[in-house]
Design an enzyme around this catalytic site. Sequence first.
Site, PDB file in Angstrom:
ATOM      1  N   LYS A 112      -2.426  -3.874  -0.219  1.00  0.00           N
ATOM      2  CA  LYS A 112      -2.709  -5.216  -0.733  1.00  0.00           C
ATOM      3  C   LYS A 112      -3.540  -5.942   0.328  1.00  0.00           C
ATOM      4  O   LYS A 112      -3.498  -5.589   1.510  1.00  0.00           O
ATOM      5  CB  LYS A 112      -1.421  -6.015  -0.984  1.00  0.00           C
ATOM      6  CG  LYS A 112      -0.458  -5.381  -1.966  1.00  0.00           C
ATOM      7  CD  LYS A 112       0.818  -6.221  -2.109  1.00  0.00           C
ATOM      8  CE  LYS A 112       1.822  -5.504  -3.022  1.00  0.00           C
ATOM      9  NZ  LYS A 112       3.069  -6.297  -3.182  1.00  0.00           N
TER      10      LYS A 112
ATOM     11  N   ASP B 233       2.866   4.521  -2.352  1.00  0.00           N
ATOM     12  CA  ASP B 233       2.886   3.898  -3.674  1.00  0.00           C
ATOM     13  C   ASP B 233       1.465   3.708  -4.207  1.00  0.00           C
ATOM     14  O   ASP B 233       1.183   3.884  -5.395  1.00  0.00           O
ATOM     15  CB  ASP B 233       3.556   2.517  -3.626  1.00  0.00           C
ATOM     16  CG  ASP B 233       4.778   2.438  -2.736  1.00  0.00           C
ATOM     17  OD1 ASP B 233       4.833   3.160  -1.722  1.00  0.00           O
ATOM     18  OD2 ASP B 233       5.671   1.634  -3.037  1.00  0.00           O
TER      19      ASP B 233
END
Length: 609
Positions: A122, A132
């Site tokens: 992010k 992930d």
Amino acid sequence: MAESFMTWHKDSITVKENKPAGWDYEQGLVLKALEKVWVRTSDSKYFEYIRKDIDRYIQKDGSIRSYKYEDFNLDNIPTGRALLMLYQQTQPDKEKYRKAADLLWKQLENQPKTNEGGYWHKKRYPYQMWLDGLFMAEPFSAEYSLIFNHPEHFNDIAKQFTLIEKYAVDEKTGLVYHAYDESKSQKWADPKTGRSPHFWSRAIGWYAMALVDVLDYFPQDHPQRANLIKYLQRLAPALVKYQDPKSGVWYQMTTQGTRVGNYFEASASCMFVYALAKGVRMGYLPKNYLTAAQKGYAGILKEFVEEEPNGTISLNKTVSVGGLGGTPYRDGTYEYYLSEPIRKNDLKGVGPFIFASVEIETAAENTLGQGKIVATDYYFNREFRKDFNGKEEQFHYTWEDRQHPGFWFWGTIFRDFGAKTTAIKAAPTAQNLKDVNVYIIVDPDTKKETPNPNFIQNTDIKVITDWVKAGGTLVLMANDTANCEHKNFNLLAKEFGIQFLPKNVNMVQGTQWQQGRIDINPNNPVFKNTKAVYIKELAPLELKAPAQPILTHQGDVIVSIAQVGKGRVFAVGDPWLYNEYTDGRRIPLIYENFSAAKDLARWLISPQK
């Protein structure tokens, strides 16, 4: 489980309690699971659920409600896979799905990267690659690249996995750490390696699923494809090593076993079963890994699945979340991972449970067609249209086409049975039919359909007849007289005692589906699990020995088979198993064309008696 999920979330998917539904990776995960159930069952209610959910977010201009581009959050990408699926279907007003997918692609094009080119998980997690993120971004990225012709981007996709292999794989165990920080500035990061301190099973699960899913779209001739398969082959033995030998499932903290506080965790167990079973089905892993997957699935049913009084089922023991950094700060310690709450029916478990269930169910049938090659003719039927990028592509009864005229659904059935599907793009010869077990010729072109059609010639007839007599299985699918070249097709069919008649039956007005209904009697030698089908505007058959009828309707022969030498022939006067009539979206469920497609595929690849 899909049915149960749709009772919990009747009109929208709420991921976080007491918060409104929003664009979220958990939503995307379960929508992909429902897509798998739709493809497996041909029940359109799953497709409609996906479409309606997506339509709550996608505006006509392609903007996505509640999505924030500026966050550069990889967790916002997975639901894009539903956009790509919807765009590839025949339906009105679908351009908005492409526009929305383009917006997610734009995010990936501008996603902040490490110095070596790895996506930050992010924007607010600078220089950090998380496992992930590989599942969040790369399957969408690979499918988008394939559909919209960005071959250059596959290098970038491969790089994401290469960097994880370079920096996050533990040399001793073969497992993968949850994340690494290139800057080594995070408190959770090892000052020498930048790695997080522990193996967290779900993070490894995301990575394993990312590998098997990306390979679905990765070009066969790409130089990095072999490396992706090697990464899976390196990981698989490590997963099996840490599988609990008694229960068959996996612990929350992968290597910590019965250490105080550790527990069997549902989502990771489902992810590992899915990756191992799919890896075997696709030929990336040796067959013995299916045994580990089946043991894991049996353990999942015993340890985690619970029947509810209302007839639904639930999945217990999914950890709600696992992260690093942020506020309050998550330090990646053993104690941290065990401090996160455990939830019932958390979507991060429910989605992978459906993924795993579909794979295990498919594995039970996957040996039927092992070693068999099913070829469709792309020569006598050779029509063209503009593809999604405005370039010319062949369509009409092709394995690749997911729109109405394609054979994608039927091809998926063959592939799930373990057979390989391929195309014969030139005139048939002894050489190009040599390894083919089933040869399907569909709706040869007229001059109305193709300016320069390839008509069946005497040399073609001899090659095909010799191939059948030697043991091949031939499928002849004509069409109504206005849309199929019957004259030369009948010269071929005549060799087997079959003629397509110059008349049309089962004419259907609009949506008066009953006019296309054909009932199948019990004990049909081919359609053993099918009671009624829909076939419209077809050419009936006239037969002589060795052909024999196996399906008639109102005095007309609809389907015939013939034993010819060591081979056999199946004939029908319509290409009725294309997507429009097998995907469950158009005709009522009472017409079991999908079941018929499965019955016919099973018969075609089964040993001849």
